[in-house]
Structures are given as C-alpha cells and as structure tokens.
Enzyme design. Sequence first.
Site, PDB file in Angstrom:
ATOM      1  N   LYS A   5     -19.042  13.506  39.268  1.00  0.00           N
ATOM      2  CA  LYS A   5     -18.863  14.851  38.711  1.00  0.00           C
ATOM      3  C   LYS A   5     -17.917  14.781  37.526  1.00  0.00           C
ATOM      4  O   LYS A   5     -16.797  14.289  37.651  1.00  0.00           O
ATOM      5  CB  LYS A   5     -18.296  15.796  39.769  1.00  0.00           C
ATOM      6  CG  LYS A   5     -17.968  17.194  39.220  1.00  0.00           C
ATOM      7  CD  LYS A   5     -17.681  18.194  40.325  1.00  0.00           C
ATOM      8  CE  LYS A   5     -16.222  18.352  40.654  1.00  0.00           C
ATOM      9  NZ  LYS A   5     -15.435  19.031  39.624  1.00  0.00           N
TER      10      LYS A   5
ATOM     11  N   ASP B  38     -19.833  19.714  35.553  1.00  0.00           N
ATOM     12  CA  ASP B  38     -19.226  20.918  36.151  1.00  0.00           C
ATOM     13  C   ASP B  38     -18.453  21.691  35.079  1.00  0.00           C
ATOM     14  O   ASP B  38     -17.232  21.623  35.015  1.00  0.00           O
ATOM     15  CB  ASP B  38     -18.288  20.439  37.278  1.00  0.00           C
ATOM     16  CG  ASP B  38     -17.571  21.558  37.990  1.00  0.00           C
ATOM     17  OD1 ASP B  38     -18.011  22.709  37.900  1.00  0.00           O
ATOM     18  OD2 ASP B  38     -16.557  21.263  38.665  1.00  0.00           O
TER      19      ASP B  38
ATOM     20  N   LYS C 100     -19.100  25.100  34.503  1.00  0.00           N
ATOM     21  CA  LYS C 100     -19.040  26.513  34.926  1.00  0.00           C
ATOM     22  C   LYS C 100     -19.234  27.456  33.742  1.00  0.00           C
ATOM     23  O   LYS C 100     -18.360  28.262  33.412  1.00  0.00           O
ATOM     24  CB  LYS C 100     -17.710  26.823  35.624  1.00  0.00           C
ATOM     25  CG  LYS C 100     -17.402  25.928  36.824  1.00  0.00           C
ATOM     26  CD  LYS C 100     -16.136  26.371  37.528  1.00  0.00           C
ATOM     27  CE  LYS C 100     -15.822  25.559  38.758  1.00  0.00           C
ATOM     28  NZ  LYS C 100     -15.384  24.178  38.467  1.00  0.00           N
TER      29      LYS C 100
ATOM     30  N   ASP D 154     -21.123  33.086  29.638  1.00  0.00           N
ATOM     31  CA  ASP D 154     -21.115  33.744  28.331  1.00  0.00           C
ATOM     32  C   ASP D 154     -22.371  34.625  28.273  1.00  0.00           C
ATOM     33  O   ASP D 154     -23.075  34.749  29.278  1.00  0.00           O
ATOM     34  CB  ASP D 154     -21.106  32.670  27.213  1.00  0.00           C
ATOM     35  CG  ASP D 154     -20.436  33.166  25.933  1.00  0.00           C
ATOM     36  OD1 ASP D 154     -20.666  34.349  25.565  1.00  0.00           O
ATOM     37  OD2 ASP D 154     -19.690  32.400  25.309  1.00  0.00           O
TER      38      ASP D 154
ATOM     39  N   THR E  17     -12.414  29.497  44.752  1.00  0.00           N
ATOM     40  CA  THR E  17     -11.579  29.535  45.968  1.00  0.00           C
ATOM     41  C   THR E  17     -10.116  29.836  45.635  1.00  0.00           C
ATOM     42  O   THR E  17      -9.320  30.112  46.515  1.00  0.00           O
ATOM     43  CB  THR E  17     -11.654  28.207  46.753  1.00  0.00           C
ATOM     44  OG1 THR E  17     -11.546  27.150  45.827  1.00  0.00           O
ATOM     45  CG2 THR E  17     -12.926  28.109  47.543  1.00  0.00           C
TER      46      THR E  17
ATOM     47  N   ARG F 226      -9.900  13.274  45.183  1.00  0.00           N
ATOM     48  CA  ARG F 226      -8.745  12.400  45.399  1.00  0.00           C
ATOM     49  C   ARG F 226      -8.832  11.414  46.563  1.00  0.00           C
ATOM     50  O   ARG F 226      -8.312  10.291  46.425  1.00  0.00           O
ATOM     51  CB  ARG F 226      -7.484  13.270  45.476  1.00  0.00           C
ATOM     52  CG  ARG F 226      -7.097  13.778  44.091  1.00  0.00           C
ATOM     53  CD  ARG F 226      -6.201  14.975  44.157  1.00  0.00           C
ATOM     54  NE  ARG F 226      -6.894  16.148  44.694  1.00  0.00           N
ATOM     55  CZ  ARG F 226      -6.349  17.345  44.804  1.00  0.00           C
ATOM     56  NH1 ARG F 226      -5.092  17.533  44.443  1.00  0.00           N
ATOM     57  NH2 ARG F 226      -7.046  18.360  45.275  1.00  0.00           N
TER      58      ARG F 226
HETATM   59  O1  C5P Z   1      -9.620  15.928  44.898  1.00  0.00           O
HETATM   60  P1  C5P Z   1     -10.461  16.916  45.628  1.00  0.00           P
HETATM   61  O2  C5P Z   1     -11.383  16.311  46.661  1.00  0.00           O
HETATM   62  O3  C5P Z   1      -9.655  18.069  46.198  1.00  0.00           O
HETATM   63  O4  C5P Z   1     -11.387  17.489  44.463  1.00  0.00           O
HETATM   64  C1  C5P Z   1     -12.274  18.500  44.664  1.00  0.00           C
HETATM   65  C2  C5P Z   1     -13.021  18.810  43.398  1.00  0.00           C
HETATM   66  O5  C5P Z   1     -13.769  19.979  43.654  1.00  0.00           O
HETATM   67  C3  C5P Z   1     -12.165  19.132  42.187  1.00  0.00           C
HETATM   68  O6  C5P Z   1     -12.901  18.711  41.031  1.00  0.00           O
HETATM   69  C4  C5P Z   1     -12.036  20.625  42.203  1.00  0.00           C
HETATM   70  O7  C5P Z   1     -11.895  21.206  40.926  1.00  0.00           O
HETATM   71  C5  C5P Z   1     -13.377  21.030  42.784  1.00  0.00           C
HETATM   72  N1  C5P Z   1     -13.404  22.295  43.477  1.00  0.00           N
HETATM   73  C6  C5P Z   1     -12.596  22.622  44.559  1.00  0.00           C
HETATM   74  N2  C5P Z   1     -12.725  23.824  45.167  1.00  0.00           N
HETATM   75  C7  C5P Z   1     -13.619  24.681  44.718  1.00  0.00           C
HETATM   76  C8  C5P Z   1     -14.444  24.379  43.655  1.00  0.00           C
HETATM   77  C9  C5P Z   1     -14.308  23.152  43.041  1.00  0.00           C
HETATM   78  O8  C5P Z   1     -11.777  21.830  45.002  1.00  0.00           O
HETATM   79  N3  C5P Z   1     -13.771  25.823  45.343  1.00  0.00           N
END
Ligand code: C5P
Length: 230
Positions: free
Chosen positions: A38, A65, A67, A70, A122, A213
């Site tokens: 992603k 991603d 998003k 417009d 979220t 992460r």
């Molecule tokens: O590092 P981690 O597993 O928390 O990353 C989650 C990814 O998903 C990040 O790129 C974050 O921006 C994205 N994301 C999220 N919650 C959402 C939508 C997207 O954590 N509701």
Amino acid sequence: MTESLKLNEKVIVALDVDSREKALGLAQELAGSGCWLKVGLELYALSGLNLIEEFKKLGFQIFLDLKLHDIPTTVEKTMRVLTASGVDMINVHCSGGYEMMARSAEVCHRAGKKIIGVTVLTSMGEQELSAIGVQNGTEQQVVRLAKLARKAALDGVVASAQEAKILRQECGSEFLLVTPGIRPEWSEKNDQVRVLTPRKALEAGSSYLVVGRPITMAESPREALDRLWD
Ligand code: C5P
C-alpha cells in the site's frame, strides 16, 4: 502453494515510510511473498508513480491509498491518469457523493482496476461527526456510505475490522472489505485501539488485511509477515 503463501495474498503491507530507499528496501525483502503493497499519501508525495513501477517489476499488486475527494470531473480525470499506471486498486472518499464514485468506478473498471471507498475515518468520533453536521451514529453512517458505494459500483470499502461483520451482512458476499487495525497477538498495538488478529479479521469477513508497523518495523519483515498466521 503453502497455506501462508495463499494467506499472504490477502495482506496489504502499508509502506508508511519517509523515504524512497526505505520503501524499496522493504519491497525487496517482501518480494515473492505474495503480499500486496500500500502506497499512501506520504510516500506518493515523495516518490510519485515512478516508484510504483519499481514495485511492479518486483511482482507486487499495489493499492494506491490517496483517498481522492473532489468534484466528479476532477476525480474522474485524475483516475484516468492513475489507472494508466501499474496500480491495481485505488480509493475515493464515499462522502464525495454518488456521481463522483460512479464516474470514477467506470474509469477504473474500464482499465481493469479495483476501486474502493473510504466511509468514515476512524479518527472521527461521534462528536467530530456531529461537528460536521452528521447526525447518524458512526456505524449507521459507515453502513449508509458503504451502501451508496455499492450502488455506485465500487468494488468495496475500507473499514475497521470491527465493522466487517455488519458490512458483510449489509453489502453481500462479493463486496470487498479492506480492513486496517490488524494486530497479531505477538505485536505491539502502537496507536491502534480497536484491533483484531489476522485470523479473527478474516473470520469476521475481511477480504484484505492492511498491516503496517507489525511488518515494517520488524527486524525481519519477511518473517513477521509469515508469523501473522501463528
Ligand atoms: O501500522 P499500522 O498497521 O497501524 O498501519 C495501518 C495502515 O492503515 C496505515 O497506513 C493507516 O493509515 C491505515 N489506516 C488505519 N485505520 C484506518 C484507515 C487506514 O490504520 N481506519
């Protein structure tokens, strides 16, 4: 194909890193594992579509991603540019409305790409939703936007894994549910609060799991990817 290779095809690794070199290093480590990558706003701003072509050479499927949100004409024209690249899946904000989504979906599908919608971020609690004039509760608003996305022919939505069950019921078995907030038992939660393990998220109806992460910060990202299913 081994079980974990097949399961890896449902994993989208979020490359939330601050340099092209780090992103390419991770991609080289993960090449051949079956997972997707992603590319979000930060990495896109740093490296553009050019880096995506490098990832394609390594055999990855790519979720871009950005998003988009417009007026319909602007998003449609941007989609034409993005779908001419190697991206496989793109997203727009559902709150951009039916026409924006429908016109974007047409461009994506003509190019053989998938398009999904972002419902409610979220980071937005009920108070914040109310402050922008949304009187619905969060879940009600998520379901409302997901149904609008489906009507506009989007392939699915990004949603919290916690919402996967209700969305699966409301939007049917073919609708893609791309879910972040995934944490295996062995991993730190970081700033994620409501999390599900990879297996639990699949059981709840997720189609793809977005994992950042736990993989990108691991000493061995490739090993961490395979350990998602422990
Ligand atoms: O590092 P981690 O597993 O928390 O990353 C989650 C990814 O998903 C990040 O790129 C974050 O921006 C994205 N994301 C999220 N919650 C959402 C939508 C997207 O954590 N509701």
